[in-house]
Design a protein around this motif. Structure first.
Motif, PDB file in Angstrom:
ATOM      1  N   LYS A 274      44.080 -27.651 -52.898  1.00  0.00           N
ATOM      2  CA  LYS A 274      44.544 -27.851 -51.523  1.00  0.00           C
ATOM      3  C   LYS A 274      45.702 -26.899 -51.265  1.00  0.00           C
ATOM      4  O   LYS A 274      46.659 -26.843 -52.024  1.00  0.00           O
ATOM      5  CB  LYS A 274      44.986 -29.306 -51.332  1.00  0.00           C
ATOM      6  CG  LYS A 274      45.366 -29.647 -49.927  1.00  0.00           C
ATOM      7  CD  LYS A 274      44.158 -29.703 -49.033  1.00  0.00           C
ATOM      8  CE  LYS A 274      44.581 -30.147 -47.641  1.00  0.00           C
ATOM      9  NZ  LYS A 274      43.588 -29.903 -46.645  1.00  0.00           N
TER      10      LYS A 274
ATOM     11  N   GLU B 130      41.437 -26.610 -47.935  1.00  0.00           N
ATOM     12  CA  GLU B 130      41.032 -26.780 -49.317  1.00  0.00           C
ATOM     13  C   GLU B 130      40.285 -25.512 -49.720  1.00  0.00           C
ATOM     14  O   GLU B 130      39.356 -25.091 -49.027  1.00  0.00           O
ATOM     15  CB  GLU B 130      40.124 -27.999 -49.464  1.00  0.00           C
ATOM     16  CG  GLU B 130      39.705 -28.236 -50.906  1.00  0.00           C
ATOM     17  CD  GLU B 130      38.904 -29.507 -51.071  1.00  0.00           C
ATOM     18  OE1 GLU B 130      39.489 -30.512 -51.508  1.00  0.00           O
ATOM     19  OE2 GLU B 130      37.701 -29.478 -50.756  1.00  0.00           O
TER      20      GLU B 130
ATOM     21  N   GLN C 296      39.216 -25.637 -42.410  1.00  0.00           N
ATOM     22  CA  GLN C 296      39.632 -26.735 -43.280  1.00  0.00           C
ATOM     23  C   GLN C 296      39.163 -26.574 -44.719  1.00  0.00           C
ATOM     24  O   GLN C 296      39.780 -27.104 -45.640  1.00  0.00           O
ATOM     25  CB  GLN C 296      39.119 -28.062 -42.726  1.00  0.00           C
ATOM     26  CG  GLN C 296      39.720 -28.408 -41.384  1.00  0.00           C
ATOM     27  CD  GLN C 296      39.063 -29.617 -40.744  1.00  0.00           C
ATOM     28  OE1 GLN C 296      38.345 -30.376 -41.386  1.00  0.00           O
ATOM     29  NE2 GLN C 296      39.301 -29.788 -39.461  1.00  0.00           N
TER      30      GLN C 296
END
Length: 181
Positions: free
Chosen positions: A13, A18, A160
């Motif tokens: 992360k 991520e 993301q």
């Protein structure tokens, strides 16, 4: 900090996303966008570029011709349809050709940054990258990995989840080792 991700590889992360390293085939990644390490002409080629064009079918080439009639500059990125690939888009980027004397690392870094910018423009939340310029273009693998990891972990983005897709076990191990710090 790393953790094992079932069926995928190892994930870390970062402040924005991520970042995962995957052992596999870039053309089989189920993400919003896959990155194509293209050539300047944007008409298909060998390596990752050829694999993406073969797996995605003629729709990708047709879109490349329409969107990039004059090709794309080294370090830049642009998108097309993904054709028959399991992703929605292909983000094409032209990495520097180390063997041909293009050794400015800023061009390699720009490829990753521009791909994230294009992904943000598209609204993509997941993206899969090959190791840009480390194949037939001859960028030293250790530095190619460092440039990828450094850029992806430091570039603000709305993405993301990003994957670095390693084609072989030694590359997977090298990327994993770099991500562990």
């Amino acid at each position: 900090m790393s953790r094992r991700t079932a069926g995928i590889g190892r994930a870390w992360k970062t402040g924005w996303m991520e970042l995962t390293v995957v052992l596999g085939d870039i053309t089989k990644q189920r993400v919003d966008a896959v990155v194509n390490a293209a050539n300047n002409a944007m008409r298909g080629g060998g390596g990752v570029d050829g694999a993406i064009h073969r797996a995605g079918g003629p729709a990708i080439l047709s879109d490349c011709i329409a969107r990039f009639p004059d090709g794309l500059a080294t370090g830049d990125a642009g998108w097309t349809t993904a054709g028959a690939l399991p992703s929605r888009w292909v983000i094409h980027t032209v990495g520097p050709n180390y063997r041909a004397g293009q050794r400015d690392r800023a061009l390699l870094v720009s490829c990753y940054r521009r791909c994230l910018e294009v992904a943000d423009d598209l609204g993509a939340v997941s993206i899969a990258f090959p190791l840009i310029s480390a194949g037939v273009y001859g960028w030293p693998k250790e530095d190619a990995i460092a440039a990828a990891v450094e850029t992806l972990t430091s570039t603000p983005t709305q993405v993301q989840a990003a994957r670095l897709v390693a084609f072989d076990q030694p590359t997977f191990d090298q990327i994993s080792s770099r991500l562990q710090g």
